[in-house]
Structure formats: C-alpha cells, structure tokens
Write an enzyme that holds these catalytic residues in place. Structure first.
Site, PDB file in Angstrom:
ATOM      1  N   ASP A  11      -1.657   3.947   1.598  1.00  0.00           N
ATOM      2  CA  ASP A  11      -1.323   2.730   2.335  1.00  0.00           C
ATOM      3  C   ASP A  11       0.069   2.297   1.874  1.00  0.00           C
ATOM      4  OD1 ASP A  11      -1.818   0.345   3.960  1.00  0.00           O
ATOM      5  OD2 ASP A  11      -1.893  -0.714   2.060  1.00  0.00           O
ATOM      6  N   SER A  12       0.642   1.373   2.613  1.00  0.00           N
ATOM      7  CA  SER A  12       1.946   0.836   2.228  1.00  0.00           C
ATOM      8  C   SER A  12       1.864   0.062   0.906  1.00  0.00           C
ATOM      9  CB  SER A  12       2.459  -0.092   3.325  1.00  0.00           C
ATOM     10  OG  SER A  12       1.477  -1.064   3.617  1.00  0.00           O
ATOM     11  N   CYS A  74      -3.379   2.705   6.278  1.00  0.00           N
ATOM     12  CA  CYS A  74      -2.450   1.724   6.835  1.00  0.00           C
ATOM     13  C   CYS A  74      -2.486   1.782   8.365  1.00  0.00           C
ATOM     14  CB  CYS A  74      -1.041   2.055   6.328  1.00  0.00           C
ATOM     15  SG  CYS A  74       0.197   0.883   6.861  1.00  0.00           S
ATOM     16  N   GLU A 153      -2.376 -11.877   0.439  1.00  0.00           N
ATOM     17  CA  GLU A 153      -1.930 -11.426  -0.892  1.00  0.00           C
ATOM     18  C   GLU A 153      -1.818 -12.606  -1.847  1.00  0.00           C
ATOM     19  OE1 GLU A 153       1.064  -8.455  -1.197  1.00  0.00           O
ATOM     20  OE2 GLU A 153       0.081  -7.197   0.302  1.00  0.00           O
ATOM     21  N   CYS A 185      -5.353  -4.483  10.839  1.00  0.00           N
ATOM     22  CA  CYS A 185      -4.437  -4.464   9.696  1.00  0.00           C
ATOM     23  C   CYS A 185      -5.301  -4.454   8.434  1.00  0.00           C
ATOM     24  CB  CYS A 185      -3.539  -5.699   9.722  1.00  0.00           C
ATOM     25  SG  CYS A 185      -2.511  -5.868   8.245  1.00  0.00           S
ATOM     26  N   HIS A 187      -5.177  -5.903   5.705  1.00  0.00           N
ATOM     27  CA  HIS A 187      -5.437  -7.161   5.001  1.00  0.00           C
ATOM     28  C   HIS A 187      -6.437  -8.080   5.705  1.00  0.00           C
ATOM     29  CE1 HIS A 187      -1.813  -5.812   3.074  1.00  0.00           C
ATOM     30  NE2 HIS A 187      -1.745  -6.862   2.288  1.00  0.00           N
TER      31      HIS A 187
HETATM   32  N1  DGL Z   1      -0.963  -1.921   5.512  1.00  0.00           N
HETATM   33  C1  DGL Z   1      -0.298  -2.560   6.614  1.00  0.00           C
HETATM   34  C2  DGL Z   1      -1.127  -2.352   7.887  1.00  0.00           C
HETATM   35  O1  DGL Z   1      -2.323  -2.155   7.851  1.00  0.00           O
HETATM   36  C3  DGL Z   1      -0.060  -4.037   6.350  1.00  0.00           C
HETATM   37  C4  DGL Z   1       1.022  -4.301   5.320  1.00  0.00           C
HETATM   38  C5  DGL Z   1       2.367  -3.740   5.715  1.00  0.00           C
HETATM   39  O2  DGL Z   1       3.001  -4.267   6.644  1.00  0.00           O
HETATM   40  O3  DGL Z   1       2.779  -2.755   5.107  1.00  0.00           O
HETATM   41  O4  DGL Z   1      -0.587  -2.382   8.952  1.00  0.00           O
END
Ligand code: DGL
Length: 265
Positions: A11-12, A74, A153, A185, A187
């Site tokens: 993931d990012s 992600c 976060e 997403c 989060h």
């Molecule tokens: N992990 C990203 C997503 O699910 C969210 C956070 C980001 O923008 O990197 O799209």
C-alpha cells in the site's frame, strides 16, 4: 512454489493494514509480508504515471521476498496500475476494485451505487468500469473525499468533527438516492460507524473484506492455502520511520506490529 511462502501486500502507507487485518482474520495461518511506502504517501493525489512507477518498485521488492500471491491493497494503485503490474509478474495479483465492485452489484436493489475514494481513484473511473461490466444498467456516482485520509490517520474516526466532515462530503451522494456505497479507499473502513450513521439506510461495501474473500478462493484454487492451527508470521517493511507506522498502524490493525524494518526502494 511452496505453500509456506508468504502473501505479499503493499500500500502507499499505513492504510493497507485494513486489508491485512481482513486477510489475517480469514486466513490466520498464512505468512504475510506487508510493505507500506510511507516515505511517498499519499499516492491518491499523484499522476497515473507516478503511481505506476512507485507501484512497480513496491512489486519488485515483494517479488524478491518470494511471495506466492500479491495483494494490491491500495485502491489508487488498483484503480490505475493493476493491469500493468499483472503483465509484469508471474504470480496471481489481486486488487481491491473488482471484489468491491462485485459486492456492490450484488447488494444494490435500486441499481444506484455510490463510490467514494481518493481523487486519483475516482478520476480513473475504474470502479465505474468494473460495475458497468457486470451490469450496464447500474448508475454509478463517484465522489472524492480527500479529507477522510488525514482525518483517519489523526484518529478522528468518531465524534463531532468526523460527523461534520462526513456529512459535508456525502450530502451530494445522498441526494442521488444510492442504496449502496463502496468504501473505495484503504482508510475509509475506519469511518464506517460515522458513515453508516449519516447514511443509515445505505449498504456499505468494504473492499478490504471482499478482497480477503477473493484471496482465500484464489489460494484454494491454486492448492496453496496453509491449513494448520498456529498463526502465520507477519513481517512489515516501510520506507519511512518505523515509529510513526507502529503508532498509527496498530490502531488500523488492532494488534501489535513487531517485526518491522525500514527499507529503501
Ligand atoms: N491507500 C490509498 C488508497 O486506498 C489512500 C492513501 C493515499 O492516497 O495514498 O487509495
């Protein structure tokens, strides 16, 4: 390929831990390696070209760990780069868009689905395409909710601020009369309680849960599921401070993060 080889998830940043949590819940015996590209998060505001370049680097790192299956946790990467990653790697690659889209199509009664995600995910129209390919009659309404990521976060996942932000973003989508909303997403599952309060008649689809189910099916089909009673190993890699990742990540994962290493991609 050995069954005991780990599943790789990237993931990012910290958000993909919502996917790890669900995979760990339904496949507790599996060994899992998680990579969070915390030095370059967020991906959701970047161009498609940059997201793809970063995602190739994450993929290459995980392939070097001898993973048996790759999960792109992600949503942004899944929306933009999944096919390009698939072309490059010799193992199954599972993204979060397809499973979420399928669950939404199965859930909607009035054929109106809302999608919320990062700017990049919504701009890519990937959820829309995935839904339309399953049922062309469904109306899809996409909405970026950029403030949700920092809100989560920061730990503000309930209370008055979370409620106001969620209400403000979701007003437009409520006016469209959707009966199903995809949390597109990593989060957003942490905001599920507030979102459900604000949109109380709407069915929420959590892509993380749906993805974990697909992972189980694919591994079973490959004959690669680990069947044993003891818990698998969890190993974490990040590209920035381990401390920050542990602080925020343990909240996402609802369990301890112990074996963690900082790397450079
Ligand atoms: N992990 C990203 C997503 O699910 C969210 C956070 C980001 O923008 O990197 O799209």
């Amino acid at each position: 390929m050995d069954k005991n080889n780990p599943i790789g998830i990237f993931d990012s940043g910290v958000g993909g831990l919502t996917v790890l949590k669900e995979v760990g819940r339904i496949l507790p015996a599996e060994n899992i390696i998680y990579l969070g590209d915390t030095a370059r998060v967020p991906y959701g505001i970047r161009s498609a070209e940059t997201v793809t370049r970063y995602s190739f680097e994450c993929t290459e790192f995980l392939l070097r760990q001898d993973i048996k299956l790759l999960i792109v946790a992600c949503n942004t990467v899944s929306a933009i780069s999944l096919n390009k990653i698939r072309e490059k790697v010799p193992i199954p690659v599972i993204g979060v868009i397809e499973p979420g889209a399928r669950a939404a199509v199965n859930s909607t009664k009035n054929k109106k689905i809302g999608i919320i995600g990062t700017e990049a995910t919504i701009k890519s129209s990937s959820y829309l395409r995935a839904i339309k390919s399953l049922d062309g009659d469904i109306e899809v309404c996409g909405l970026p909710c950029p403030l949700f990521v920092p809100l989560v976060e920061e730990g503000w996942t309930s209370g008055v601020i979370a409620r106001l932000v969620v209400e403000r973003y979701l007003k437009d989508i409520m006016d469209k009369g959707v009966d199903t909303l995809v949390l597109g997403c990593t989060h957003y599952p942490l905001l599920k309680g507030v979102i459900q309060d604000v949109m109380n008649d709407v069915c929420l689809v959590d892509s993380a849960i749906e993805t974990a189910k697909v992972v189980k099916d694919v591994l079973a089909e490959m004959g690669m599921l680990i069947v044993r009673s003891c818990e698998g190993r969890r190993k974490f890699f990040v590209t920035d401070s381990t401390e920050k990742f542990i602080n925020v990540g343990e909240r996402f994962l609802q369990s301890r993060i112990e074996d963690i290493t900082k790397i450079e991609l």
